[in-house]
Structures are given as C-alpha cells and as structure tokens.
Design a protein around this motif. Structure first.
Motif, short mmCIF file in Angstrom:
data_model
loop_
_atom_site.label_atom_id
_atom_site.label_comp_id
_atom_site.label_asym_id
_atom_site.label_seq_id
_atom_site.Cartn_x
_atom_site.Cartn_y
_atom_site.Cartn_z
N GLN A 1 20.51 2.03 -2.67
CA GLN A 1 21.18 3.30 -2.95
C GLN A 1 20.20 4.40 -2.53
OE1 GLN A 1 24.29 3.74 -4.94
NE2 GLN A 1 24.53 1.62 -4.31
N GLY A 2 20.62 5.29 -1.66
CA GLY A 2 19.74 6.37 -1.23
C GLY A 2 19.91 6.68 0.24
N LYS A 3 18.96 7.46 0.76
CA LYS A 3 18.98 7.86 2.16
C LYS A 3 18.59 6.70 3.06
CE LYS A 3 17.97 12.71 1.35
NZ LYS A 3 17.14 13.84 1.71
N VAL A 4 18.84 6.89 4.35
CA VAL A 4 18.46 5.91 5.36
C VAL A 4 17.00 5.54 5.15
CG1 VAL A 4 18.12 5.59 7.84
CG2 VAL A 4 20.18 6.74 7.00
N ALA A 5 16.67 4.26 5.33
CA ALA A 5 15.33 3.76 5.02
C ALA A 5 14.74 3.00 6.20
CB ALA A 5 15.41 2.86 3.80
N CYS A 6 13.46 2.68 6.08
CA CYS A 6 12.80 1.83 7.07
C CYS A 6 13.51 0.47 7.09
CB CYS A 6 11.34 1.63 6.70
SG CYS A 6 10.37 3.14 6.66
N THR A 7 13.70 -0.07 8.26
CA THR A 7 14.41 -1.33 8.40
C THR A 7 13.49 -2.53 8.25
OG1 THR A 7 15.98 -0.26 9.87
CG2 THR A 7 15.95 -2.66 9.90
N ARG A 8 12.28 -2.43 8.79
CA ARG A 8 11.33 -3.54 8.75
C ARG A 8 9.96 -3.03 8.30
NH1 ARG A 8 13.36 -7.89 11.74
NH2 ARG A 8 15.30 -7.35 12.77
N ILE A 9 9.33 -3.80 7.43
CA ILE A 9 7.99 -3.48 6.94
C ILE A 9 7.13 -4.73 7.09
CG2 ILE A 9 6.60 -2.83 4.94
CD1 ILE A 9 9.06 -1.30 3.88
N PRO A 10 6.01 -4.64 7.80
CA PRO A 10 5.14 -5.81 7.92
C PRO A 10 4.57 -6.23 6.56
CG PRO A 10 4.55 -4.13 9.54
CD PRO A 10 5.52 -3.50 8.57
N MET A 11 4.46 -7.52 6.35
CA MET A 11 3.87 -8.04 5.12
C MET A 11 2.47 -7.47 4.98
SD MET A 11 4.88 -9.97 2.65
CE MET A 11 6.10 -11.12 3.22
N GLY A 12 2.16 -6.97 3.78
CA GLY A 12 0.84 -6.42 3.51
C GLY A 12 0.69 -4.95 3.85
N LYS A 13 1.71 -4.34 4.43
CA LYS A 13 1.65 -2.92 4.81
C LYS A 13 2.46 -2.08 3.85
CE LYS A 13 -0.70 -3.81 8.53
NZ LYS A 13 -2.12 -3.56 8.57
N GLY A 14 1.95 -0.90 3.54
CA GLY A 14 2.66 0.00 2.65
C GLY A 14 2.74 -0.56 1.24
N VAL A 15 3.42 0.15 0.36
CA VAL A 15 3.53 -0.25 -1.03
C VAL A 15 4.38 -1.52 -1.15
CG1 VAL A 15 4.19 0.50 -3.35
CG2 VAL A 15 3.28 2.18 -1.75
N CYS A 16 5.49 -1.58 -0.42
CA CYS A 16 6.37 -2.75 -0.49
C CYS A 16 5.70 -4.00 0.07
CB CYS A 16 7.67 -2.48 0.26
SG CYS A 16 8.75 -1.31 -0.56
N GLY A 17 5.08 -3.87 1.23
CA GLY A 17 4.41 -5.01 1.85
C GLY A 17 3.24 -5.51 1.02
N SER B 1 3.04 -5.25 -2.32
CA SER B 1 3.63 -5.92 -3.48
C SER B 1 4.07 -7.34 -3.11
CB SER B 1 4.83 -5.12 -4.00
OG SER B 1 5.45 -5.79 -5.07
N ALA B 2 4.75 -7.47 -1.97
CA ALA B 2 5.24 -8.78 -1.55
C ALA B 2 4.09 -9.74 -1.26
CB ALA B 2 6.13 -8.64 -0.33
N GLN B 3 3.06 -9.25 -0.57
CA GLN B 3 1.95 -10.12 -0.18
C GLN B 3 1.11 -10.55 -1.38
OE1 GLN B 3 -1.39 -8.63 2.35
NE2 GLN B 3 -0.63 -10.23 3.72
N THR B 4 0.91 -9.65 -2.34
CA THR B 4 0.06 -9.95 -3.49
C THR B 4 0.84 -10.51 -4.67
OG1 THR B 4 0.23 -7.69 -4.37
CG2 THR B 4 -1.59 -8.15 -2.84
N ASN B 5 2.19 -10.49 -4.59
CA ASN B 5 3.05 -10.96 -5.67
C ASN B 5 2.75 -10.20 -6.97
OD1 ASN B 5 4.90 -12.42 -7.18
ND2 ASN B 5 3.85 -14.38 -6.98
N THR B 6 2.55 -8.89 -6.82
CA THR B 6 2.25 -8.03 -7.97
C THR B 6 3.06 -6.74 -7.91
OG1 THR B 6 0.43 -6.92 -6.82
CG2 THR B 6 -0.14 -8.84 -8.18
N THR B 7 3.30 -6.18 -9.08
CA THR B 7 3.94 -4.87 -9.15
C THR B 7 2.95 -3.83 -8.65
OG1 THR B 7 5.35 -5.50 -11.00
CG2 THR B 7 4.88 -3.14 -10.74
#
Length: 152
Positions: free
Chosen positions: A60-76, A78-84
């Motif tokens: 829900q929201g504005k257009v967003a980034c489509t792809r994020i490399p693992m380990g990059k940015g806040v989302c990457g 979180s996914a790589q470290t399995n942490t909030t």
C-alpha cells in the motif's frame, strides 16, 4: 507515538489469515491491514526473497523500488541478517535506497517460514524517528501471528 494495540492487531491477523494458503493474497490484505491501523506511515508492504535479491510484493503506497539486492538498504540488510531493522533517520543509514524521498524513517521485519526468511515487511514514515521499541516489539508480534496463521 504508538496508538495501535498490537495485541489486538495480532489476534485480528490470526483470525483473518488462519488457513489462507495463497501467500500473495495474504500479503496484499495484510499490507492493507497495516496501512489502515498505523498512523503516520506512507508505505507498507512486502519484498519477497528470490535468490540474491528482493522482489517487490504486495503493498500500500506510492510506486516503489522493484528489486533490491540482498544486503543492500534497510530491506536487504533485514533479509540478509534475519533481523528487524528500525531506522530513525534513513538518510543516515549507510547504503539506504531512496525509493521515495518523502520517507524519513523505516522499520523492516523478516517474514519467516520454518526459520528461513522468505520476505520482509517494510513500513516507511515521512516522520523522523516514527518507530519506537514498542512498535518494533508489537510489529514483530503481529508478523509472528501472520507466520502462525499461514505456515502452522
């Protein structure tokens, strides 16, 4: 800042999604549930793990980034470290990916199946320091409720 009752939201999540077997449908409705219940946010949704990257999922929201490399940015991260990841000022986060320049703070919580990260829930706010420890604990509880409903 917190005005939502996360215990209630967790119970709603279990009731709404118990027995749902379509992950995309559940993510779509869960994004709407978060967007409707949290104040002062401008984006709520999922990025799904696909190999060494995250792919945009329901949101829900504005257009967003489509792809994020693992380990990059806040989302990457979180996914790589399995942490909030709870970030008071995203502009100070090394490697932040600015999908929406209006976002100033962010919280990202991993969604796990059998302990493995399959997606991350990303919530952005236009306010600095929008998310506190109460939000972090509450949102982790709600995501655990979603995992229980979908994967138990």
């Amino acid at each position: 800042m917190t005005s939502v009752c996360y215990d209630t939201l967790a119970r709603q999540t279990e009731a709404l999604f118990s027995g749902e077997d379509n992950l995309i449908a559940a993510m779509a409705n869960f994004s709407a549930l978060i967007n409707d219940n949290l104040d002062d946010i401008n984006w709520a949704g999922f990025y799904l793990v696909e190999g060494e990257q995250l792919i945009l999922g329901p949101f829900q929201g504005k257009v967003a980034c489509t792809r994020i490399p693992m380990g990059k940015g806040v989302c990457g991260t979180s996914a790589q470290t399995n942490t909030t990841q709870r970030v008071a000022d995203v502009h100070q986060f090394v490697g932040h990916i600015a999908c929406d320049s209006a976002s100033n703070s962010e919280i990202v919580i991993p969604l796990r199946r059998n302990g493995q990260v399959i997606a991350v829930l990303d919530i952005d706010s236009p306010s600095l320091d929008r998310f506190d420890k109460v939000d972090e604990n509450g949102l982790e509880l709600v995501v655990k409720s979603l995992e229980k409903a979908l994967f138990a």
